[in-house]
Structures are given as C-alpha cells and as structure tokens.
Write a protein that holds these residues in place. Structure first.
Motif, PDB file in Angstrom:
ATOM      1  N   PRO A 101      38.962  58.599  39.319  1.00  8.44           N
ATOM      2  CA  PRO A 101      39.533  59.337  40.447  1.00  8.44           C
ATOM      3  C   PRO A 101      38.435  59.769  41.419  1.00  8.44           C
ATOM      4  CG  PRO A 101      40.491  60.097  38.388  1.00  8.44           C
ATOM      5  CD  PRO A 101      39.354  59.179  38.009  1.00  8.44           C
ATOM      6  N   GLY A 102      38.669  59.559  42.693  1.00  6.55           N
ATOM      7  CA  GLY A 102      37.715  59.972  43.710  1.00  6.55           C
ATOM      8  C   GLY A 102      36.547  59.037  43.925  1.00  6.55           C
ATOM      9  N   ALA A 103      36.513  57.887  43.209  1.00  8.39           N
ATOM     10  CA  ALA A 103      35.404  56.939  43.369  1.00  8.39           C
ATOM     11  C   ALA A 103      35.374  56.413  44.802  1.00  8.39           C
ATOM     12  CB  ALA A 103      35.556  55.781  42.391  1.00  8.39           C
ATOM     13  N   THR A 104      34.202  56.389  45.393  1.00  3.77           N
ATOM     14  CA  THR A 104      34.074  55.963  46.787  1.00  3.77           C
ATOM     15  C   THR A 104      33.340  54.639  46.939  1.00  3.77           C
ATOM     16  OG1 THR A 104      32.070  57.292  47.036  1.00  3.77           O
ATOM     17  CG2 THR A 104      34.172  58.315  47.672  1.00  3.77           C
ATOM     18  N   THR A 105      32.913  54.045  45.830  1.00  6.04           N
ATOM     19  CA  THR A 105      32.343  52.700  45.862  1.00  6.04           C
ATOM     20  C   THR A 105      33.323  51.748  45.193  1.00  6.04           C
ATOM     21  OG1 THR A 105      30.058  53.514  45.801  1.00  6.04           O
ATOM     22  CG2 THR A 105      30.425  51.224  45.157  1.00  6.04           C
ATOM     23  N   TRP A 106      33.719  50.709  45.900  1.00  6.58           N
ATOM     24  CA  TRP A 106      34.654  49.709  45.386  1.00  6.58           C
ATOM     25  C   TRP A 106      33.917  48.392  45.157  1.00  6.58           C
ATOM     26  CZ3 TRP A 106      40.310  49.281  47.409  1.00  6.58           C
ATOM     27  CH2 TRP A 106      40.921  50.546  47.416  1.00  6.58           C
ATOM     28  N   ALA A 107      34.471  47.579  44.250  1.00 12.79           N
ATOM     29  CA  ALA A 107      34.017  46.198  44.086  1.00 12.79           C
ATOM     30  C   ALA A 107      35.041  45.269  44.725  1.00 12.79           C
ATOM     31  CB  ALA A 107      33.860  45.861  42.610  1.00 12.79           C
ATOM     32  N   ILE A 108      34.563  44.268  45.437  1.00 12.89           N
ATOM     33  CA  ILE A 108      35.440  43.253  46.016  1.00 12.89           C
ATOM     34  C   ILE A 108      35.020  41.901  45.466  1.00 12.89           C
ATOM     35  CG2 ILE A 108      36.236  42.151  48.138  1.00 12.89           C
ATOM     36  CD1 ILE A 108      35.852  44.769  49.564  1.00 12.89           C
ATOM     37  N   GLU A 151      41.353  52.636  52.479  1.00 12.32           N
ATOM     38  CA  GLU A 151      41.908  53.229  51.262  1.00 12.32           C
ATOM     39  C   GLU A 151      40.962  54.228  50.615  1.00 12.32           C
ATOM     40  OE1 GLU A 151      44.999  52.776  50.053  1.00 12.32           O
ATOM     41  OE2 GLU A 151      45.417  51.630  51.874  1.00 12.32           O
ATOM     42  N   GLY A 152      39.840  54.539  51.257  1.00 10.22           N
ATOM     43  CA  GLY A 152      38.957  55.579  50.742  1.00 10.22           C
ATOM     44  C   GLY A 152      37.577  55.126  50.316  1.00 10.22           C
ATOM     45  N   ALA A 153      37.293  53.824  50.355  1.00 20.81           N
ATOM     46  CA  ALA A 153      35.956  53.349  49.978  1.00 20.81           C
ATOM     47  C   ALA A 153      34.954  53.671  51.079  1.00 20.81           C
ATOM     48  CB  ALA A 153      35.982  51.847  49.729  1.00 20.81           C
ATOM     49  N   GLU A 154      33.813  54.193  50.677  1.00 17.97           N
ATOM     50  CA  GLU A 154      32.723  54.402  51.623  1.00 17.97           C
ATOM     51  C   GLU A 154      31.716  53.256  51.542  1.00 17.97           C
ATOM     52  OE1 GLU A 154      31.077  58.224  50.779  1.00 17.97           O
ATOM     53  OE2 GLU A 154      32.944  59.310  51.255  1.00 17.97           O
ATOM     54  N   ARG A 155      31.580  52.689  50.340  1.00 20.71           N
ATOM     55  CA  ARG A 155      30.665  51.568  50.137  1.00 20.71           C
ATOM     56  C   ARG A 155      31.345  50.540  49.245  1.00 20.71           C
ATOM     57  NH1 ARG A 155      24.975  53.598  48.142  1.00 20.71           N
ATOM     58  NH2 ARG A 155      26.243  54.509  46.507  1.00 20.71           N
ATOM     59  N   VAL A 156      30.817  49.321  49.270  1.00 22.66           N
ATOM     60  CA  VAL A 156      31.387  48.255  48.447  1.00 22.66           C
ATOM     61  C   VAL A 156      30.266  47.479  47.759  1.00 22.66           C
ATOM     62  CG1 VAL A 156      33.467  47.965  49.854  1.00 22.66           C
ATOM     63  CG2 VAL A 156      31.428  46.608  50.381  1.00 22.66           C
ATOM     64  N   VAL A 157      30.585  46.975  46.569  1.00 16.77           N
ATOM     65  CA  VAL A 157      29.757  45.987  45.878  1.00 16.77           C
ATOM     66  C   VAL A 157      30.523  44.670  45.940  1.00 16.77           C
ATOM     67  CG1 VAL A 157      28.775  45.267  43.676  1.00 16.77           C
ATOM     68  CG2 VAL A 157      28.678  47.667  44.352  1.00 16.77           C
ATOM     69  N   LEU A 158      29.897  43.637  46.464  1.00 15.21           N
ATOM     70  CA  LEU A 158      30.537  42.336  46.601  1.00 15.21           C
ATOM     71  C   LEU A 158      30.171  41.453  45.414  1.00 15.21           C
ATOM     72  CD1 LEU A 158      29.837  41.704  50.394  1.00 15.21           C
ATOM     73  CD2 LEU A 158      31.808  42.844  49.340  1.00 15.21           C
ATOM     74  N   TYR A 159      31.193  40.769  44.857  1.00 17.28           N
ATOM     75  CA  TYR A 159      30.997  39.890  43.697  1.00 17.28           C
ATOM     76  C   TYR A 159      31.518  38.510  44.089  1.00 17.28           C
ATOM     77  CZ  TYR A 159      31.561  38.051  38.910  1.00 17.28           C
ATOM     78  OH  TYR A 159      31.498  37.286  37.774  1.00 17.28           O
ATOM     79  N   GLY A 160      30.628  37.521  44.200  1.00 21.25           N
ATOM     80  CA  GLY A 160      31.018  36.188  44.633  1.00 21.25           C
ATOM     81  C   GLY A 160      30.739  35.132  43.580  1.00 21.25           C
ATOM     82  N   VAL A 161      31.746  34.312  43.280  1.00 18.55           N
ATOM     83  CA  VAL A 161      31.639  33.251  42.285  1.00 18.55           C
ATOM     84  C   VAL A 161      31.579  31.903  42.986  1.00 18.55           C
ATOM     85  CG1 VAL A 161      32.794  32.119  40.340  1.00 18.55           C
ATOM     86  CG2 VAL A 161      32.912  34.601  40.584  1.00 18.55           C
ATOM     87  N   SER A 162      30.527  31.117  42.738  1.00 21.86           N
ATOM     88  CA  SER A 162      30.431  29.753  43.236  1.00 21.86           C
ATOM     89  C   SER A 162      30.572  29.733  44.762  1.00 21.86           C
ATOM     90  CB  SER A 162      31.491  28.887  42.539  1.00 21.86           C
ATOM     91  OG  SER A 162      31.266  27.512  42.761  1.00 21.86           O
ATOM     92  N   MET A 163      31.580  29.042  45.305  1.00 18.85           N
ATOM     93  CA  MET A 163      31.788  29.059  46.753  1.00 18.85           C
ATOM     94  C   MET A 163      31.977  30.476  47.277  1.00 18.85           C
ATOM     95  SD  MET A 163      34.916  27.356  48.901  1.00 18.85           S
ATOM     96  CE  MET A 163      35.523  28.197  50.374  1.00 18.85           C
TER      97      MET A 163
END
Length: 396
Positions: A164-171, A236-248
C-alpha cells in the motif's frame, strides 16, 4: 593466320556468364533470405502464429502414482537442447501444460525429470510436447485486467498490486513472440519486493491494435506504447518506474529511453537477453544458416545483401536499431542485464558490449548453460533474489 573471332568472344561470354550467375545468386538469394528475416523477425502475423503449439520433443514415459512424485521422461532432441539442462522449464502438450524440474536420470537419448501438472490432463506416453522458457501457462499470481490507452487505441495489461502506498512501479515488456507470459514468472518477485507491476501489450499483440505497417519495429514505433504505460502508471500514483524488458522488449525499452520525454520517471532498468542491436543479431543468426540445395554456410556478403533488400522491402532502419551506438541517452540510470551464454537467438556479445560501454551503470549477469531468456530457468531462486535486490535499491 588471322585471329578466330570465336576465340576473342569467349572471355566476354565467360564474363557475362559470371555476371549473370552473380546477379542470380545475390539477387535471388538475397530476396529469399530477406523473406526469412521478414518471417522470423518482422511479420506481426508470423510472430503471433509463433505462440501456436510447435512440438520440439516427445514424451517417452510418465510416472504418476500415489507412492512417489510424478516424473516425465523426454526425448533429447536438437530442437529442444534445454531438455538436458537442469532447472525448471514449461512443458506443453496437446491438452495440457506443466513444469519439468530437476533431472533425475540421464540416458543416451532420454532424460527423466520431476514433473508438476499445472493445467489439463496428465500427459501420456507418445505425446508430442514443446519445452518453453516461460514455465507458466497463466500468471502465477493473481492479476487484474486493466486497459492502457495509447496512440493507436486500447492496450490490455495485467496489473499486480504491491505494498500500500508504493510509489515505484514495475512495467514489464515482453518479447517478439507476442505474449505477456514472457514476464509472468517474475511477477511474484516484483510483488515480494513490494512493487506494483504492470505487464503490458503493445502494437501487433493479439487483442491490441495493429501497427499500420503490420510489422514489428523493434522499438521504433512500440516505444510510444511503453510511454503510454508509463503515463498510465503515473496517473495511478507511480512517481517512478522500473522497466523490465525481455528480448525484443529490451529494444523497446532502449528506444523509449532514447526517444521519450518522460524518462525522468525511470529509476532502473532490468533487461533479459535484450535485443540491443538487430543488425548484429541477424549477422549472428546468419552464421548458422545453410544455403539451400548446396548446403554450405551462408556467406557474409549474401547476408549483407539480404539485409539491404529487407531494408528496401520492409523499411528496416538497421542503424537506428543499434541501441549501443549512442549511450548518452541512458545517463546515470542503473541497468541489470541477464543473458545466457548459450543464447543462439540474441548473441550474448551485445550485452557484453553494453556492459563495457557503461561499466559504472550496467551490471551484467551471464548464465552458464542458459539459452535464450533462460537465466531464470537454470537458477530461478538466484534470478529472483538478484532481481528483488536491484528493484529494492531502485525503489529507495
């Protein structure tokens, strides 16, 4: 004696014959292999079809009784080299899906492994089967179906909440086989790190809008769909993001970092067997191709012609698809890169080059015995621990 005109003409005829054969060889061969590039890498329709069941091994025996854990014995084949590599893989057959685990017994042409049924009926002796790196046929944690609005319309996505309240999301951005299941196995790791995650689709995916060209562009257009997902997360409330990319998906992430105006939100990037240079990848794959009929290796000059023809036919911008040519756009963003040393789809050399170019910000984890996107498969616990540690640091 005067010169015989026929003797004067034969060098010209020989030259013309060589010229015609050269044009036929490079023109016809270049066209043929440009079509292979289109089918295997560029066609949205072909890549969606790649998710269909394609057997790579045979089920030789199944043991399933009340006295011991289930096992499955698989045929060792050239099409599924990972059959004989310890770790966890997905196993698919006509009416079911499961996981194969540790190797219990090896023979010359078969391997017996631990087995876990995930969906459908137990396989039976003689079934055709397909080994895959995903390990799951559905997300291993509860997901919410959400919609991301992008340039071309509505893109379906999976959302998994964090603390709850997390402001870093993973995409999460999948590879060119066009399914979110590419990243499903890491959703629990992000959840354990307390980070909400959004596993997205992009243009040409089943259920998503099609690119006007119908082609995969390896980031040149798809970055806009990733940008839409980042903007969705921020709303939706994210201040920062961690990007996760597979292959292409790795190429899409890199293109986003080079082209988007919202990269200030990126706290970190995780890449798994990333497509960092499409031209170098095609060159590497071409070294394992054989010329039809004569069955000899493909000469590099023919590969170059095929790539030029592919550019003319399909607008493949090879220079723009080298995401290592200009690394200034990546700034001080920390990267974690996984890559199998036995990868024959995307060469590990490109990830090693990336790590050499940015030694202060790129952490490269190479995995012995791992093929394409198989680092998790050979050491799932170690992979998850490394991922959680990196994401936790980025979130702080």
């Amino acid at each position: 004696m005067g010169d015989d005109p026929r003797r004067r003409r034969w060098p010209l005829r020989l030259l013309l014959t060589v010229l015609v054969l050269t044009i036929v060889f490079y023109g016809g061969g270049g066209w043929y292999f440009s079509e292979r590039i289109h089918e295997r890498a560029l066609s949205g329709e072909a890549r969606r079809d790649a998710t269909a069941f394609q057997p790579t091994t045979d089920i030789v025996a199944v043991a399933d009784d009340a006295t011991s854990a289930p096992t499955v014995t698989l045929a060792v084949t050239d099409e599924a080299p990972s059959v004989d590599v310890d770790g966890v893989w997905g196993l698919r057959w006509d009416d079911g899906y499961g996981q194969v685990g540790g190797i219990l017994e090896r023979n010359d042409d078969t391997v017996t492994r631990a087995f876990l049924l995930l969906d459908g009926d137990m396989p039976t002796e003689g079934d055709d089967a397909q080994l895959d790196f995903r390990g799951w046929d559905a997300p291993p944690t509860d997901v919410e179906e959400v919609t991301v609005r992008g340039e071309l319309g509505a893109f379906p996505a999976w959302f998994v909440p964090g603390e709850p309240g997390a402001t870093t999301w993973a995409i999460l951005v999948h590879g060119n086989e066009m399914t979110r299941l590419d990243g499903a196995r890491v959703l629990p790791a992000f959840q354990e790190a307390g980070v909400p995650s959004l596993s997205i689709t992009y243009r040409n995916d089943a259920g998503a809008p099609e690119d006007p060209s119908g082609l995969l562009r390896y980031g040149l257009t798809e970055w806009k769909d990733l940008e839409a997902a980042v903007l969705h997360a921020r709303r939706e409330g994210a201040e920062r993001v961690v990007l996760y990319g597979v292959s292409m998906g790795g190429g899409i992430v890199m293109s986003f970092l080079q082209r988007s105006g919202v990269t200030d939100a990126v706290a970190g990037v995780v890449l798994d067997a990333p497509m960092l240079d499409l031209s170098a990848t095609v060159d590497d794959n071409a070294t394992r191709e054989r010329l039809p009929v004569v069955d000899v290796p493909l000469p590099s000059s023919l590969t170059a012609v095929a790539k030029w023809i592919a550019d003319q036919r399909f607008d493949v911008r090879w220079d723009e698809l080298d995401y290592l040519e200009d690394t200034d756009a990546y700034g001080e963003i920390p990267f974690l890169v996984f890559h199998g040393v036995d990868d024959t789809t995307i060469p590990v050399a490109t990830s090693r080059r990336f790590a050499r170019l940015l030694p202060d910000t790129v952490t490269l984890v190479t995995c012995a015995e791992a093929g394409h996107v198989e680092c998790w498969n050979v050491d799932g616990e170690g992979y998850a621990l490394t991922l959680r540690t990196f994401v936790g640091s980025a979130a702080r």
